[in-house]
Design an enzyme around this catalytic site. Structure first.
Site, PDB file in Angstrom:
ATOM      1  N   CYS A  85     -15.845 -11.005  -2.904  1.00  0.00           N
ATOM      2  CA  CYS A  85     -15.584 -11.454  -1.525  1.00  0.00           C
ATOM      3  C   CYS A  85     -16.850 -11.820  -0.758  1.00  0.00           C
ATOM      4  CB  CYS A  85     -14.806 -10.381  -0.772  1.00  0.00           C
ATOM      5  SG  CYS A  85     -13.343  -9.869  -1.661  1.00  0.00           S
ATOM      6  N   HIS A 100     -15.186 -10.870   6.734  1.00  0.00           N
ATOM      7  CA  HIS A 100     -14.274 -11.036   5.605  1.00  0.00           C
ATOM      8  C   HIS A 100     -12.896 -10.510   6.009  1.00  0.00           C
ATOM      9  CE1 HIS A 100     -12.427 -11.003   1.794  1.00  0.00           C
ATOM     10  NE2 HIS A 100     -12.572  -9.717   1.557  1.00  0.00           N
ATOM     11  N   ASN A 143      -5.993 -11.578   2.036  1.00  0.00           N
ATOM     12  CA  ASN A 143      -7.379 -11.549   1.582  1.00  0.00           C
ATOM     13  C   ASN A 143      -7.562 -12.618   0.492  1.00  0.00           C
ATOM     14  OD1 ASN A 143      -9.789 -10.980   0.301  1.00  0.00           O
ATOM     15  ND2 ASN A 143      -9.463  -8.766   0.194  1.00  0.00           N
TER      16      ASN A 143
HETATM   17  N1  COA Z   1       4.208  -0.284   0.823  1.00  0.00           N
HETATM   18  C1  COA Z   1       4.591   0.964   1.128  1.00  0.00           C
HETATM   19  N2  COA Z   1       3.896   2.052   0.783  1.00  0.00           N
HETATM   20  C2  COA Z   1       2.738   1.862   0.119  1.00  0.00           C
HETATM   21  C3  COA Z   1       2.279   0.596  -0.237  1.00  0.00           C
HETATM   22  C4  COA Z   1       3.061  -0.503   0.139  1.00  0.00           C
HETATM   23  N3  COA Z   1       2.699  -1.779  -0.138  1.00  0.00           N
HETATM   24  N4  COA Z   1       1.105   0.723  -0.883  1.00  0.00           N
HETATM   25  C5  COA Z   1       0.850   2.028  -0.942  1.00  0.00           C
HETATM   26  N5  COA Z   1       1.820   2.725  -0.342  1.00  0.00           N
HETATM   27  C6  COA Z   1       1.964   4.168  -0.172  1.00  0.00           C
HETATM   28  C7  COA Z   1       1.123   4.957  -1.164  1.00  0.00           C
HETATM   29  O1  COA Z   1       1.834   5.118  -2.367  1.00  0.00           O
HETATM   30  C8  COA Z   1       0.942   6.264  -0.428  1.00  0.00           C
HETATM   31  O2  COA Z   1       2.110   7.032  -0.574  1.00  0.00           O
HETATM   32  P1  COA Z   1       2.013   8.629  -0.733  1.00  0.00           P
HETATM   33  O3  COA Z   1       1.390   9.109   0.539  1.00  0.00           O
HETATM   34  O4  COA Z   1       3.453   9.027  -0.894  1.00  0.00           O
HETATM   35  O5  COA Z   1       1.159   8.856  -1.941  1.00  0.00           O
HETATM   36  C9  COA Z   1       0.854   5.844   1.040  1.00  0.00           C
HETATM   37  O6  COA Z   1       1.429   4.522   1.099  1.00  0.00           O
HETATM   38  C10 COA Z   1      -0.550   5.789   1.581  1.00  0.00           C
HETATM   39  O7  COA Z   1      -1.366   5.092   0.645  1.00  0.00           O
HETATM   40  P2  COA Z   1      -2.883   4.878   0.890  1.00  0.00           P
HETATM   41  O8  COA Z   1      -3.486   4.201  -0.294  1.00  0.00           O
HETATM   42  O9  COA Z   1      -3.493   6.156   1.379  1.00  0.00           O
HETATM   43  O10 COA Z   1      -2.824   3.858   2.130  1.00  0.00           O
HETATM   44  P3  COA Z   1      -3.999   3.324   3.009  1.00  0.00           P
HETATM   45  O11 COA Z   1      -3.753   3.634   4.411  1.00  0.00           O
HETATM   46  O12 COA Z   1      -5.336   3.634   2.416  1.00  0.00           O
HETATM   47  O13 COA Z   1      -3.761   1.754   2.861  1.00  0.00           O
HETATM   48  C11 COA Z   1      -4.721  -0.128   1.729  1.00  0.00           C
HETATM   49  C12 COA Z   1      -3.886   1.136   1.609  1.00  0.00           C
HETATM   50  C13 COA Z   1      -4.864  -0.749   0.365  1.00  0.00           C
HETATM   51  C14 COA Z   1      -4.020  -1.061   2.674  1.00  0.00           C
HETATM   52  C15 COA Z   1      -6.106   0.251   2.317  1.00  0.00           C
HETATM   53  O14 COA Z   1      -6.662   1.339   1.608  1.00  0.00           O
HETATM   54  C16 COA Z   1      -7.076  -0.881   2.269  1.00  0.00           C
HETATM   55  O15 COA Z   1      -6.848  -1.923   2.853  1.00  0.00           O
HETATM   56  N6  COA Z   1      -8.227  -0.685   1.615  1.00  0.00           N
HETATM   57  C17 COA Z   1      -9.218  -1.706   1.485  1.00  0.00           C
HETATM   58  C18 COA Z   1      -8.773  -2.660   0.446  1.00  0.00           C
HETATM   59  C19 COA Z   1      -9.557  -3.929   0.452  1.00  0.00           C
HETATM   60  O16 COA Z   1     -10.010  -4.382   1.461  1.00  0.00           O
HETATM   61  N7  COA Z   1      -9.701  -4.517  -0.729  1.00  0.00           N
HETATM   62  C20 COA Z   1     -10.308  -5.755  -0.921  1.00  0.00           C
HETATM   63  C21 COA Z   1     -11.760  -5.626  -0.809  1.00  0.00           C
HETATM   64  S1  COA Z   1     -12.539  -7.165  -0.788  1.00  0.00           S
END
Ligand code: COA
Length: 329
Positions: free
Chosen positions: A116, A256, A286
């Site tokens: 990215c 980004h 993204n």
């Molecule tokens: N829909 C519903 N529930 C979802 C889900 C979805 N699409 N994806 C994950 N979950 C659930 C998980 O299973 C978890 O359930 P649990 O508590 O029963 O285990 C819960 O939601 C929380 O998951 P978590 O991973 O802690 O969520 P989060 O708040 O960290 O959000 C992201 C997840 C991926 C949105 C977030 O971590 C993020 O954006 N990270 C950065 C990613 C990024 O920018 N990547 C590209 C880099 S260039």
């Protein structure tokens, strides 16, 4: 040093596939909801390429628009740099494919894989070539078709990504428009929090890698989130210091477009009002390297940034890599 030339972004343009995939469409594909995706990420929809559309196809479309805006021909290009983690093929470089398609017969060609952060890495390389006089016109393309390396059964990643491209023409500046500073960084010890396991020399494609879906993006979202917040802040702070600019002087920050909560944390760190931080991830998701280029092209087209404005770009991505730049547009 005084003999170094100034480099500017002469033109920028974008291209995205027509097809839109909404959060409601995703509700039918995996166990998720529009509400969860919007509140955790800010994303509402993303553009998805059809089978035939590759990174070069989108890159060529964006390039043709950028060349037209800059008023230069493909034959005048000295260097083509393509930032992508979804090249058409492992080799030849997507830059070569684009060079051939547009008829940039004089141009050297190179792909860079900084995920990215790739667009800013590309701008930084272009700036050095212009500064030393090695090149007069450099084309920096950021193009991604992430939908083709997405695991559409994995709700924790498939909701995040989209496809698109941006292209910028970098030339010597004869005005006060200038790429003022660039800051690049990387830390390979975080390589395993965002990666694509197979298809390289470590794990060549096999029936097993296909069965295990190892040709798709794997991510530890929370670890990436934490690193993103830290690195976007520190790299942008350094780029501002190098340029001798205060955040209050910025007309616009274009971060980004990965997650609205990451962008909000950066905005609060810089103490900027909402209108000074560009957000379009609700429409595109993204798009990795392409995200900042697409956003900048939109901001320019909508008159949000004008010649003479100070703007800042900053990114983080797989690698990990991070990058920031301050520009007098
Ligand atoms: N829909 C519903 N529930 C979802 C889900 C979805 N699409 N994806 C994950 N979950 C659930 C998980 O299973 C978890 O359930 P649990 O508590 O029963 O285990 C819960 O939601 C929380 O998951 P978590 O991973 O802690 O969520 P989060 O708040 O960290 O959000 C992201 C997840 C991926 C949105 C977030 O971590 C993020 O954006 N990270 C950065 C990613 C990024 O920018 N990547 C590209 C880099 S260039």
């Amino acid at each position: 040093m005084s003999s170094l030339k100034k480099a500017k972004i002469a033109a920028i343009a974008r291209a995205v596939p027509e097809k839109i995939l909404t959060n409601f469409d995703l509700e039918k594909m995996v166990d998720t909801t529009d509400e969860w995706i919007r509140t955790r990420t800010g994303i509402e929809e993303r553009h998805i390429a059809d089978e035939k559309t590759t990174s070069s196809v989108l890159g060529i479309e964006a390039t043709k628009k950028a060349l037209k805006k800059a008023g230069i021909s493909a034959e005048e290009l000295d260097f083509i740099i393509v930032a992508t983690i979804t090249p058409d093929m492992v080799f030849p470089a997507t830059a070569c494919i684009i060079q051939n398609a547009i008829g940039a017969t004089k141009a050297a060609t190179m792909d860079i894989e900084a995920a990215c952060s790739g667009f800013i890495y590309g701008l930084s390389i272009a700036r050095q070539y212009i500064a030393t006089g090695e090149a007069k016109n450099v084309l920096v393309i950021a193009s991604e078709v992430l939908s083709k390396i997405t695991d559409w059964d994995d709700r924790s990643t498939c909701i995040l990504f989209g496809d698109g491209a941006g292209a910028a023409i970098i030339t010597e500046s004869d005005s006060d428009s200038e790429i003022m500073s660039t800051v690049l960084g990387g830390d390979g010890k975080y390589g395993d929090i965002l990666y694509l396991p197979a298809g390289g020399s470590k794990k060549p494609a096999s029936h097993e890698t296909v069965d295990n879906k190892e040709h798709t993006i794997k991510m530890n979202g929370q670890d990436v989130f934490k690193a993103a917040v830290t690195k976007m802040r520190s790299s942008l702070k350094k780029a501002l210091e190098k340029a001798g600019i205060k955040s209050s002087q910025l007309k616009l920050v274009i971060p980004h477009q990965a997650n609205l909560r990451i962008i909000e944390s950066l905005r609060k760190f810089l103490d900027l009002p909402k209108e000074k931080v560009y957000v379009n991830l609700q429409k595109y998701g993204n798009t990795s390297a392409a995200s900042i280029a697409i956003a900048m092209s939109e901001a320019e087209e909508n008159g949000i940034i004008k010649r003479g404005d100070y703007i800042a770009l900053c990114a983080f991505g797989g690698g990990l890599t991070w990058a920031a730049t301050v520009i007098k547009y």
